[in-house]
Design a protein around this motif. Structure first.
Motif, PDB file in Angstrom:
ATOM      1  N   ASP A  38       0.843  -1.190   0.000  1.00 32.50           N
ATOM      2  CA  ASP A  38       0.000   0.000   0.000  1.00 32.50           C
ATOM      3  C   ASP A  38       0.883   1.247   0.000  1.00 32.50           C
ATOM      4  O   ASP A  38       1.476   1.616   1.014  1.00 32.50           O
ATOM      5  N   LEU A  39       0.964   1.896  -1.183  1.00 29.55           N
ATOM      6  CA  LEU A  39       1.870   3.041  -1.297  1.00 29.55           C
ATOM      7  C   LEU A  39       1.221   4.336  -0.814  1.00 29.55           C
ATOM      8  O   LEU A  39       1.898   5.324  -0.570  1.00 29.55           O
ATOM      9  N   ASP A  40      -0.106   4.358  -0.723  1.00 29.15           N
ATOM     10  CA  ASP A  40      -0.787   5.588  -0.317  1.00 29.15           C
ATOM     11  C   ASP A  40      -1.992   5.238   0.570  1.00 29.15           C
ATOM     12  O   ASP A  40      -3.140   5.227   0.100  1.00 29.15           O
ATOM     13  N   PRO A  41      -1.722   4.958   1.844  1.00 27.38           N
ATOM     14  CA  PRO A  41      -2.813   4.527   2.731  1.00 27.38           C
ATOM     15  C   PRO A  41      -3.951   5.537   2.818  1.00 27.38           C
ATOM     16  O   PRO A  41      -5.112   5.161   2.950  1.00 27.38           O
ATOM     17  N   MET A  42      -3.647   6.809   2.712  1.00 24.19           N
ATOM     18  CA  MET A  42      -4.702   7.824   2.764  1.00 24.19           C
ATOM     19  C   MET A  42      -5.693   7.643   1.619  1.00 24.19           C
ATOM     20  O   MET A  42      -6.900   7.634   1.803  1.00 24.19           O
ATOM     21  N   GLU A  43      -5.111   7.502   0.437  1.00 22.34           N
ATOM     22  CA  GLU A  43      -5.963   7.317  -0.749  1.00 22.34           C
ATOM     23  C   GLU A  43      -6.811   6.048  -0.604  1.00 22.34           C
ATOM     24  O   GLU A  43      -8.017   6.044  -0.887  1.00 22.34           O
ATOM     25  N   THR A  44      -6.149   4.981  -0.111  1.00 21.42           N
ATOM     26  CA  THR A  44      -6.862   3.718   0.065  1.00 21.42           C
ATOM     27  C   THR A  44      -8.050   3.917   0.983  1.00 21.42           C
ATOM     28  O   THR A  44      -9.167   3.465   0.710  1.00 21.42           O
ATOM     29  N   SER A  45      -7.792   4.598   2.056  1.00 23.98           N
ATOM     30  CA  SER A  45      -8.850   4.771   3.036  1.00 23.98           C
ATOM     31  C   SER A  45     -10.016   5.582   2.465  1.00 23.98           C
ATOM     32  O   SER A  45     -11.183   5.320   2.744  1.00 23.98           O
ATOM     33  N   GLU A  46      -9.704   6.564   1.605  1.00 20.64           N
ATOM     34  CA  GLU A  46     -10.800   7.334   0.976  1.00 20.64           C
ATOM     35  C   GLU A  46     -11.672   6.432   0.102  1.00 20.64           C
ATOM     36  O   GLU A  46     -12.898   6.501   0.102  1.00 20.64           O
TER      37      GLU A  46
END
Ligand SMILES: Cc1ncc(C[n+]2csc(CCOP(=O)(O)OP(=O)(O)O)c2C)c(N)n1
Ligand SMILES: [Mg+2]
Length: 909
Positions: free
Chosen positions: A15-23
């Motif tokens: 997961d390179l961008d957990p923030m994006e994933t969470s969105e």
């Protein structure tokens, strides 16, 4: 939602961008909450389509399996309309009696039986009996249930509670020769015609038959032959049974034909006979992928209600992942070893362990598999029967030997015949008594310890709420199931005039094959006002070989959707015409499927009271040899109709070689007691046999089906000689032609069958012209019928020695004749040899023993030594053996007729 299994079990890319994933996750959660599952699915599909469109390296999830949890979430479960307490009592009584039946049967005799299979399937059947399986009554044929064969103690135990079977019937389980009828080991309509409808125990046959039965119901409806819309076809399968090619080989037909009248229940107890079905994998997931890929509606019933709370609290998905990662062999271990082991090894992380901290061992034991939970099973069945546009398969996870001490989840469960648990103390008998007590207590059966000694059957107390409930439920569902109809309504006989159209001679110089004679006969019969509409021609993609295309246009081929294209041969006499009213079932390259259609059509006289007459035509080599077990099941089903073994004869379908040239299907046919096999030579013989066959089966109600071989060699055919041959054609032999040259001193009898009758006629000419020997050629249409008649007569005479004695037909015809008898045919020697013991004069049989090969017909007939020349030499030799002619004459004939005395025997090369 479709989730690839690897996405659940294997690590996802980093997961390179957990923030994006969470969105993204939050968005999807909101969609699910406000838009619902359908909207979420739609968006997912759009996303996948977008990725596909834009390309790039992103891999689209290819899997078609879902997580290892129930397909129907608890919140979507319907209200359960039954009385759980009463149903539990009934089910316990059925369980007990099913066990007791097998146990008792094996106490004094060794007749076998199975306890563990029904024990795992009891809830699956009981929900059916209480809520779904429609029963047969005067106005409704009932649902068709293909019961898993070795679960038969269950249906018997149920029928006992319903008052349909007696205690003695149950006691005589597997003792069918007892005065008060015993019960068949497995579903056998031949042996229990009032009870069982379709045989299933040969693994794989029930499943394939159920698919084609469901399709045949649509055919009956679309052709206005029977009202079948309200009939559901259920098939119960074992998970091990799914390894049979017949089980899964035809599953694509059902969604293609939108057979939402079909429901399969696969009892996934994760075991077969020897051990786990997929010890190192997950059978449920494998089956789910297959069925989804084929287009079925798949419902997984894996976990009982007790798991719902745990799964609800599974916020991290750890429990779901664990359910997915445990292979089936290990699942068995968790049941087998008991709760302490289960707690430690299944809930194997602190997070998982915490989930069950509130449960003691009893609580853990209550975490059942879904197939034992009436609510889950009911929900699945309800959704299945309401599902439109596709068949449904229910994958129900259960425990093999459920509730049976000493059997549960053991590799030996399948074969267990008694209750026995070596973990109990004492002698084997004491252990068994202990095991019976455990079983009694688990299912709350009202027996004292004392009573257990005799293992009594348990009858629901008369007038008790459970007894009333059982009958109320069955009456609400229209009657009992299983139950087979034995009322037969005969057809008006077909008109003779349509058969007489086949009685003429062929035009001079213009030959005809018996296959074409059949095509012509069918075309004539389809106009018959009494039976024309009832004919069901069935063909597995070989119609052109058999000259059938004219039938395609006359009859049309059945298609549930009509014809959505213009056939390339539109307007020609051979037009490939499909339609909803089409009469032919064109099955594609699928002999097993075609045979299943044959069975559905040939049993409709009983199932639906409509006398459909199947004519299943196929390459004779790909009949009994390829689908012999289905042919056996057809006979067991009391199936009627005609099997047409086309391109028959080892030397007649000449170019096709070893795999295609059939010289033995008539021997296979012999093995089926209710099959009447004929090998006709001419159009009129065929017409006589077919007419009498229709009358036998559909007017006189005789329990049989027919096997007729037809050939692809065209030759001139004579006209029907007259009524005097009819009886002989049907009984198996009649005198065809006698030749007596001037001054003939000796006489022989020549028997010929099918195409090879003509070789006998040619031999007759040579014998007369070259050797001045008289002969009669007999057309033998059926050695099998001759033998059966002769055996019956011989048996009668032996057992009634003081009586006058009867005469068999073959003896009547050949007993008066002089000289040796020589038989020739396109089949193996032992076919004619069957009548040898019933003849006074010696019979020499010629035949096609050995592997076929590609050659011309003439060369093949010489090679197999069935041609006229070999027949002549066989006749001369037989006369020499009797001392009537000299051996030198025979030796000279071998030379003169061009035979090679040193050729290898055809069956050795
Ligand atoms: C064609 C065929 N092969 C073998 C058998 C013998 N046999 C009977 S039951 C059985 C195991 C069945 O396992 P499964 O299908 O999983 O059913 P379960 O009893 O587990 O429900 C076998 C091998 C058979 N009946 N038919
Ligand atoms: Mg199994």
């Amino acid at each position: 939602m479709h989730v690839a299994p690897e996405m659940l079990t294997k690590a996802a890319p980093e997961d390179l961008d957990p923030m994006e994933t969470s969105e993204w996750m939050d968005s999807m959660e909101a969609v699910l909450k406000h838009g619902g599952a359908d909207r979420a699915q739609y968006l997912l599909q759009q996303l996948i389509a977008q990725v596909a469109k834009l390309g790039g390296k992103a891999k689209i999830p290819g899997g078609i399996t879902t997580p290892y949890i129930n397909t129907i979430p608890p919140e979507d479960e319907p209200h359960f309309p039954g009385n759980r307490e009463l149903e539990r009592k009934i089910k316990s009584a059925v369980r007990w009696n099913a066990m007791a039946m097998v146990k008792k049967a094996n106490k004094t005799t060794n007749v076998g039986g199975h306890i563990a299979t029904f024990a795992s399937a009891a809830t699956l059947y009981e929900i059916g009996w209480n809520h779904f399986f429609k029963g047969r009554n005067a106005g409704h044929p009932g649902d068709i249930v293909f019961y898993q064969g070795h679960a038969s103690p269950g249906p018997y135990a149920r029928a006992f509670l319903e008052g349909r079977l007696s205690e003695t019937n149950l006691t005589n389980f597997r003792r069918e020769l007892q005065p008060e009828k015993g019960l068949s080991s497995y579903p056998h309509p031949w042996l229990m015609p009032e009870f069982w409808q379709f045989p299933t125990v040969s693994m794989g046959l029930g499943p394939i038959m159920s698919i084609y039965h469901a399709r045949f119901n649509r055919y009956l409806r679309d052709r206005d032959l029977a009202k079948t819309d309200d009939v559901r076809i259920w098939a119960f399968l074992g998970d091990g049974e799914c390894d049979e090619p017949e089980s899964l080989g035809c599953i694509t037909l059902a969604p293609r034909e939108k057979l939402d009248n079909l429901t399969w229940v696969i009892n996934c107890n994760l075991q077969r006979l020897d051990g786990p079905v997929r010890g190192n994998g997950k059978i449920v997931q494998e089956l789910e992928g297959l069925f989804r890929g084929a287009g079925w509606n798949v419902i997984k019933v894996l976990w009982g209600s007790e798991w719902d709370g745990l799964l609800r609290g599974d916020h991290t998905g750890a429990l779901q992942r664990r359910m997915m990662e445990v292979v089936d062999g290990q699942q068995q271990e968790f049941v087998y070893r008991g709760p302490a082991y289960f707690r430690e090894h299944f809930f194997n992380t602190p997070e998982l362990r915490a989930m069950v901290a509130h449960l003691d061992d009893v609580g853990l034991l209550k975490l059942k598999r879904g197939g034992h939970d009436p609510l889950k099973v009911y929900a699945a069945y309800k959704q299945a029967v309401e599902h439109k546009g596709a068949p449904t398969v229910i994958l129900a996870q259960t425990v093999k030997g459920y509730g049976i001490p000493g059997a549960e989840a053991r590799n030996t469960a399948h074969q267990a015949k008694k209750l026995y648990d070596s973990s109990f103390k004492g002698t084997a008998d004491e252990q068994e008594t202990e095991a019976l007590k455990v079983f009694r207590d688990k299912f709350a059966l009202p027996f004292s310890d004392e009573q257990l000694q005799t293992i009594p059957f348990y009858k629901l107390p008369a007038g008790s709420p459970e007894e009333k409930y059982l009958h109320e439920r069955r009456s609400a569902l229209g009657g009992y199931n299983p139950s087979r109809n034995n009322t037969f309504t005969p057809c008006a006989p077909p008109l003779r005039e349509n058969f007489e159209l086949s009685y003429g001679a062929t035009m001079e110089g213009k030959g005809q094959s018996t296959t074409l004679a059949w095509v012509k006969l069918m075309t004539d019969l389809c106009r018959d006002p009494n039976i024309g509409k009832l004919l069901v021609p069935i063909v597995p993609d070989e119609g052109q070989t058999f000259g059938m295309p004219p039938m395609y246009k006359t009859f049309g081929m059945y298609s549930s959707v009509g014809q959505l294209y213009t056939p390339v041969d539109k307007g020609t006499p051979a037009e490939y015409k499909e339609g909803t009213k089409g009469q032919i079932l064109q099955e594609g390259i699928n002999e097993a499927g075609a045979m299943s259609s044959y069975i559905a059509a040939g049993t409709a006289y009983s199932t639906y009271g409509v006398n459909t007459i199947p004519f299943y035509i196929y390459y004779s080599m790909f009949g009994f040899q390829r689908i012999g077990d289905l042919a056996w099941a057809a006979a067991d089903s009391r199936c009627r109709g005609f099997l047409m073994g086309a391109t028959a004869g080892r030397t007649t379908i000449n170019g096709e070689g070893l795999q295609h040239e059939d010289g033995h299907s008539h021997l296979n046919a012999l093995t089926i007691p209710s099959c009447r096999a004929y090998d006709p030579a001419y159009g009129y013989e065929l017409a006589i046999i077919v007419e009498d066959g229709i009358n036998a089966m559909y007017v006189r109600n005789e329990e049989c089906f027919y096997y007729l071989t037809v050939y692809n060699e065209a030759y001139e055919m004579p006209a029907f000689p007259g009524e005097h041959v009819r009886e002989g054609v049907l009984k198996g032999i009649y005198a065809f032609k006698t030749v007596k040259p001037e001054g003939a001193k000796f006489e022989v009898q020549l028997l010929g069958s099918g195409v090879i009758l003509r070789e006998a006629v040619r031999a007759q000419q040579i014998l007369a012209e070259k050797y001045k020997i008289a002969s009669t050629v007999f057309s033998v249409t059926s050695y099998q019928m001759l033998r059966r008649d002769a055996l019956a007569v011989e048996r009668h005479n032996r057992l009634h020695p003081a009586g006058e004695g009867k005469l068999s037909h073959v003896h009547k015809i050949l007993g008066q004749t002089k000289g040796p008898i020589v038989a020739t045919s396109d089949y193996m020697r032992c076919l004619p040899e069957q009548i040898g013991p019933f003849l006074d004069n010696r019979l020499t049989a010629l035949g096609t023993d050995g592997f076929g090969r590609s050659e011309t017909r003439t060369a093949l007939r010489r090679f197999f030594e069935i041609d006229a020349e070999h027949t002549v030499v066989a006749a001369l030799y037989a006369l020499a053996e009797r001392g009537e002619i000299k051996r030198e004459v025979v030796a000279q004939a071998v030379k003169d007729l061009g035979l090679n005395p040193d050729a290898p025997a055809p069956w050795t090369v």
